[in-house]
Write a protein that holds these residues in place. Sequence first.
Motif, PDB file in Angstrom:
ATOM      1  N   ALA A 156      47.725  89.523  49.858  1.00 37.57           N
ATOM      2  CA  ALA A 156      46.777  90.559  49.446  1.00 37.57           C
ATOM      3  C   ALA A 156      46.222  91.312  50.651  1.00 37.57           C
ATOM      4  CB  ALA A 156      45.650  89.944  48.631  1.00 37.57           C
ATOM      5  N   ASP A 157      45.969  90.601  51.748  1.00 32.19           N
ATOM      6  CA  ASP A 157      45.394  91.234  52.925  1.00 32.19           C
ATOM      7  C   ASP A 157      45.545  90.293  54.132  1.00 32.19           C
ATOM      8  OD1 ASP A 157      43.846  92.388  54.906  1.00 32.19           O
ATOM      9  OD2 ASP A 157      42.171  92.874  53.588  1.00 32.19           O
ATOM     10  N   PRO A 158      46.744  90.311  54.734  1.00 28.27           N
ATOM     11  CA  PRO A 158      47.047  89.336  55.789  1.00 28.27           C
ATOM     12  C   PRO A 158      46.055  89.323  56.955  1.00 28.27           C
ATOM     13  CG  PRO A 158      49.033  90.489  55.135  1.00 28.27           C
ATOM     14  CD  PRO A 158      47.889  91.166  54.432  1.00 28.27           C
ATOM     15  N   SER A 159      45.664  90.497  57.469  1.00 28.08           N
ATOM     16  CA  SER A 159      44.851  90.452  58.684  1.00 28.08           C
ATOM     17  C   SER A 159      43.440  89.945  58.397  1.00 28.08           C
ATOM     18  CB  SER A 159      44.836  91.807  59.398  1.00 28.08           C
ATOM     19  OG  SER A 159      44.275  92.777  58.558  1.00 28.08           O
ATOM     20  N   THR A 160      42.865  90.343  57.252  1.00 28.76           N
ATOM     21  CA  THR A 160      41.544  89.827  56.887  1.00 28.76           C
ATOM     22  C   THR A 160      41.614  88.330  56.603  1.00 28.76           C
ATOM     23  OG1 THR A 160      41.084  91.978  55.910  1.00 28.76           O
ATOM     24  CG2 THR A 160      39.510  90.231  55.419  1.00 28.76           C
TER      25      THR A 160
END
Length: 277
Positions: A156-160
């Motif tokens: 869904a949102d790798p860096s976060t």
Amino acid sequence: AKQQHHGFRRFSPDTAMESADRLTLLGDLRRALTDTEQFTLHYQAKIRLDTGELVGVEALARWSHPTKGPIPPGQFIPVLETTSLIHPFTERVLTIALQQARGWLNSGHRVPVAVNLSTRSLLDETFPDRLATLLDATGVPGDLLCIEITEHTVLADPSTTIEALNQVRALGVKTSIDDFGTGYSSMTYLKLLPVDELKIDRSFVADMVTDPSSHALVAAAVDLAHNLGLTVVAEGVEDAATADALNKLSCDTAQGYHFARPVPAPELAQRFLAVLS
Ligand code: C2E
Ligand code: CA
Ligand code: CA
Ligand code: CA
């Protein structure tokens, strides 16, 4: 099973009914969150395969609806996740789990507790601070808590996700990738993810004794985890033959009905912690 709808939905009496049901469910969930009795946790033993000893537990949410009776997490958690009600729910689950870990500590048992975390909760920027506050309030050492997230969360949102996991680990808390093998992100992100453990999804474990390709996938996942320095857990172990096969592959730990079903805390303690009365 999760209800997922793809594309546009035609308006029909059926879907109208469905959304009315959903609203009723949300209302009931909102009320349940103001009640101290409706949500509880069951605990499933996590067993070391070579020795058979208890190495921790996974906390699984249970909802006892005042008129409808028990409602499984697969039915109400996806609904909670569509609203910000998931935040007080996560807070509730973590509080109960940490109070339980504290209780076991008080009776002389260090029992690591794993809690499932919704994507929305992990990606909430206030989450690490809330978690720190809860650990502080209960006096539970961070390393007695493990946060399980699914591969879908990572996607869904790798860096976060990576940033949040680093903040969680800075508290000493362990991290785990749940349902491994179902998210397609495995190879790309596994290397980058700050995690301690990988849980092989039940769908591969269930038929590994009879299906050579499932066996090969489990074997590959165990090696991959070990080569990355991660502990590996097999979930959904339902018989001795599967437990043996996993042990032969050097899989570290396992969960499943073969060892124990999820049960209320007193039952778990009675069976695994030999608490004397
Ligand atoms: P999960 O994290 O993959 O949890 C494992 C599920 O498999 C649990 O279902 C457990 O009761 C079941 N299980 C354990 N051993 C066996 C076995 O040997 N055979 C079979 N067939 N099943 C087994 P449960 O308790 O219904 O939970 C379903 C899902 O709901 C969990 O899947 C997790 O994704 C979610 N969930 C449960 N509690 C929480 C929670 O507190 N927060 C969040 N966000 N999600 C939760
Ligand atoms: Ca889990
Ligand atoms: Ca799982
Ligand atoms: Ca699952």
